[in-house]
Design an enzyme around this catalytic site. Structure first.
Site, short mmCIF file in Angstrom:
data_model
loop_
_atom_site.label_atom_id
_atom_site.label_comp_id
_atom_site.label_asym_id
_atom_site.label_seq_id
_atom_site.Cartn_x
_atom_site.Cartn_y
_atom_site.Cartn_z
N ASN A 17 70.18 2.76 -33.20
CA ASN A 17 69.77 1.99 -34.38
C ASN A 17 68.78 2.76 -35.25
O ASN A 17 68.03 3.62 -34.74
CB ASN A 17 69.04 0.70 -33.97
N GLY A 40 56.04 2.18 -32.89
CA GLY A 40 57.44 2.58 -32.91
C GLY A 40 58.06 2.53 -31.53
O GLY A 40 57.37 2.33 -30.52
N LYS A 49 68.19 -0.13 -28.22
CA LYS A 49 67.84 -0.13 -26.79
C LYS A 49 68.53 1.01 -26.05
O LYS A 49 67.97 1.61 -25.15
CB LYS A 49 68.19 -1.47 -26.16
N GLY A 50 69.77 1.32 -26.48
CA GLY A 50 70.48 2.41 -25.83
C GLY A 50 69.77 3.74 -26.06
O GLY A 50 69.41 4.45 -25.11
N ASP A 62 62.23 -0.66 -22.77
CA ASP A 62 63.18 0.46 -22.68
C ASP A 62 62.54 1.64 -21.95
O ASP A 62 63.20 2.35 -21.19
CB ASP A 62 63.62 0.90 -24.08
N ASP A 91 65.48 1.74 -37.04
CA ASP A 91 64.53 0.62 -37.00
C ASP A 91 63.68 0.60 -38.28
O ASP A 91 62.94 1.56 -38.55
CB ASP A 91 63.58 0.76 -35.79
N THR A 124 57.15 -2.65 -29.05
CA THR A 124 58.56 -2.27 -29.27
C THR A 124 58.92 -1.07 -28.40
O THR A 124 58.24 -0.05 -28.44
CB THR A 124 58.80 -1.87 -30.75
N GLY A 141 55.93 -8.41 -18.34
CA GLY A 141 54.96 -8.04 -19.37
C GLY A 141 53.64 -7.61 -18.75
O GLY A 141 53.61 -6.77 -17.84
O1 RIB Z 1 63.94 -2.58 -27.48
C1 RIB Z 1 63.55 -2.20 -28.77
C2 RIB Z 1 64.75 -1.97 -29.63
O2 RIB Z 1 65.42 -3.18 -29.82
C3 RIB Z 1 64.44 -1.46 -31.02
O3 RIB Z 1 64.37 -0.07 -31.08
C4 RIB Z 1 65.55 -2.07 -31.86
O4 RIB Z 1 66.43 -1.16 -32.40
C5 RIB Z 1 66.25 -3.05 -30.95
O5 RIB Z 1 67.44 -2.57 -30.51
#
Ligand code: RIB
Length: 301
Positions: A10, A279, A39-40, A244, A12, A240, A214
């Site tokens: 993505n 980010g 997320k990927g 991941d 963002d 964010t 969390g």
């Molecule tokens: O987990 C965070 C991600 O979720 C962001 O980078 C966004 O693109 C969404 O996919």
């Protein structure tokens, strides 16, 4: 042993806001940053920065997403399976509040253009012992799980964001669930962490699970064992990509053969670093940058 991450890429669009906009409200943002994300992609970068040796990313972008593929390459991720299609790259509109909380609106774009033929072609290069890492921002998850299971891959599923697509998948083929409390509730109908894990064990007795909580840490359940990991206390700037980062670090540690308690500690340390910076991808730490301080092992229960 190879890791295939079949996942989203993505762009963002991240807006800094005083608070997350409420229904019917119009507010001005304090700034806009454009980051790589998805997320990927985030999880592939996290695995690569955590030290995973052979990470292959599969998925798709449009022409506007070539820079995401370059970024993968710069991080040592194999990109030969990423397609460029005549559609827009997936994107996310993210609001990050002063508290560090966020909310995310997704546009799938190229992420939902996977065909069964493409999935089967990619998976034909992988076999027993390889890991398949999945999130829920692409289409074709059911085909991926069926085909990967048939080929003997170990399936790691981060069912995020959770929706009916996940429940329509052959979830019993999952080797490892990586999920947060919201996803755990959706998957099991239970509310308490212990109930969620017990229900996953009941429904999917051959699977392992890590439930992230969390700032309350994470709990592992699997193979008749439970391990609990505390979160490292940090001041959150932007959460964010923290989940991941946890996922990428945990998977990398497992691929290295680390025992679960040390894999949990490694993942928690990586995620703690990630929330201290803005980010998704820019916040994912390199393994060498982790100080090692406070990297204690998780405790058995
Ligand atoms: O987990 C965070 C991600 O979720 C962001 O980078 C966004 O693109 C969404 O996919």
């Amino acid at each position: 042993m190879k890791i295939l991450n079949f996942g989203s890429l993505n762009i963002d669009y991240t807006y800094q806001v005083e608070h997350i906009v409420r229904p019917g409200e119009t507010i001005s943002s304090q700034g806009l940053e454009i980051y790589p994300g998805g997320k990927g992609l985030n999880q592939s970068v996290a695995m690569a920065r955590a030290g995973a040796k052979e990470v292959h990313h599969a998925g798709a972008v449009g022409e506007d997403g070539r820079w995401l593929v370059d970024l993968c390459r710069e991080n040592g991720i194999h990109t030969e399976y990423i397609l460029e299609l005549p559609v827009r790259t997936g994107n996310a509109v993210i609001q990050v509040a002063e508290s560090g909380e966020n909310c995310i609106l997704l546009f799938a774009g190229a992420n939902r253009r996977n065909t069964p033929a493409y999935i089967r072609k990619v998976l034909s290069d992988f076999g027993p012992g390889d890991f398949l890492v999945l999130q829920n921002e692409i289409n074709g998850l059911d085909v991926l799980m069926e085909e990967a299971s048939r080929r003997g891959l170990f399936i790691i599923l981060n069912p995020s964001p959770f929706n009916g697509t996940v429940t329509a998948c052959p979830l019993e083929k999952t080797g490892l669930f990586l999920l947060n409390e919201i996803e755990g509730k959706e998957l099991t109908g239970k509310t308490e962490p212990e109930e969620i894990l017990a229900e996953i064990e009941r429904k999917y007795p051959d699977s392992q699970a890590v439930l992230t909580l969390g700032s309350r840490g994470a709990v592992y359940a699997g193979k008749g064992e439970r391990f609990r990991q505390e979160a490292f206390p940090v001041r959150a700037v932007d959460t964010t990509g923290a989940g991941d980062t946890f996922a990428g670090y945990f998977i990398t540690a497992l691929a290295e053969g680390q025992p679960v308690p040390s894999a949990l500690a490694f993942a928690a340390r990586g995620a703690a670093e990630a929330v201290t910076r803005k980010g998704a991808v820019p916040s994912i730490p390199y393994r060498e940058a982790l100080t090692g301080e406070n990297v204690g092992n998780a405790s058995a229960e």
